[in-house]
Design an enzyme around this catalytic site. Structure first.
Site, PDB file in Angstrom:
ATOM      1  N   HIS A  95      -3.845  13.250 -14.600  1.00  0.00           N
ATOM      2  CA  HIS A  95      -4.672  13.752 -13.512  1.00  0.00           C
ATOM      3  C   HIS A  95      -5.899  13.044 -13.273  1.00  0.00           C
ATOM      4  CE1 HIS A  95      -6.902  16.415 -10.914  1.00  0.00           C
ATOM      5  NE2 HIS A  95      -5.841  17.118 -10.466  1.00  0.00           N
ATOM      6  N   GLU A 167      -1.559  12.074  -5.848  1.00  0.00           N
ATOM      7  CA  GLU A 167      -2.542  12.755  -5.504  1.00  0.00           C
ATOM      8  C   GLU A 167      -3.722  11.570  -5.205  1.00  0.00           C
ATOM      9  OE1 GLU A 167      -3.300  16.916  -7.475  1.00  0.00           O
ATOM     10  OE2 GLU A 167      -3.750  15.537  -8.801  1.00  0.00           O
TER      11      GLU A 167
END
Length: 255
Positions: A95, A167
């Protein structure tokens, strides 16, 4: 046939009361919904509680991180064996917040990927470019580099049964979102990039979109052919908002 997956990343949020209330709300909101996988990744402190709260529901348990080591003198870390033991299935790695605040490199993330695969857990590999990289036209270059850290060391077979979450860093928690067409273009690039090594594996890889997904933009995003659900941040902390995204994914893929 790929089935979409919508996963909630709770990040550093929650307490015991919230875990029970949010999952109770999800059980109600998602009753009768099918055609879309659902997972949640609470903070590690609440995994055991969440596991009991989701018991008997279609919601799967996930986690937000894992260490490369399985045991030993690594204070503060959580191993893949521990996550498997507690019942987690989908483990987020790479992430952007981990890459930024914990200086996690592509190589370190690839090692986490390998450990999860060896343990029988499902990596949710996050990739994506920063705003500066996007403006410099480097989106594809960055995504390819982040995928290649795994692809060039573990081969295309490593992506069997895996989830990739695209993302764009500039869209996470900002309220900004890539347009459906922009997101689709990157998702297609990611799939095509893996297909250079193995088209069969590429065709079945679940590629989620993450980056300010909400109940208002979800349906249009999920209508795109290469967008297979979402990794959801802020909206996953509200049962109705998260459920609306799940329902949009289920409806889009049935259409």
């Amino acid at each position: 046939m790929r089935h979409p997956l919508v996963m909630g990343n709770w990040k550093l949020n929650g307490n015991k009361q919230m875990v029970n209330e949010l999952i109770a709300g999800l059980r109600t909101e998602l009753s009768g919904v099918d055609g879309c996988g659902v997972a949640i990744a609470p903070p590690v402190m609440y995994l055991e509680q969440a596991k009991h709260a989701i018991s008997g529901s279609p919601v799967a348990l996930g986690a937000q991180n894992v260490d490369v080591n399985l045991s030993g003198a690594f204070t503060g870390e959580v191993s893949a064996d521990m996550l498997k033991d507690i019942g987690a299935q989908y483990i987020i790695i790479g992430h952007s917040e981990r890459r930024t605040w914990h200086a996690e490199s592509d190589d370190a993330i690839a090692k986490k990927f390998a450990v999860l695969k060896q343990t029988g857990l499902i990596p949710v590999l996050c990739i994506g470019e920063t705003e500066a990289e996007n403006e410099a036209g480097k989106t594809e270059e960055v995504c390819a580099r982040q995928i290649d850290a795994v692809l060039n060391t573990q081969g295309a077979d490593a992506f069997k049964g895996v989830v990739i979450a695209y993302e764009p860093v500039w869209a996470i928690g900002t309220g900004k979102s890539a347009t459906p067409a922009q997101a689709q273009a990157v998702h297609k690039f990611i799939r095509d990039h893996i297909a250079k090594k193995d088209a069969t594996v590429a065709a079945q890889v679940i590629i989620q979109y993450g980056g300010s997904v909400n109940d208002k933009n979800a349906a249009e995003l999920f209508a795109q052919p290469d967008i297979d659900g979402a990794l959801v941040g802020g909206a996953s902390l509200k049962a109705d908002a998260f459920a609306a995204i799940v329902k949009a994914a289920a409806a889009a893929k049935k259409a």
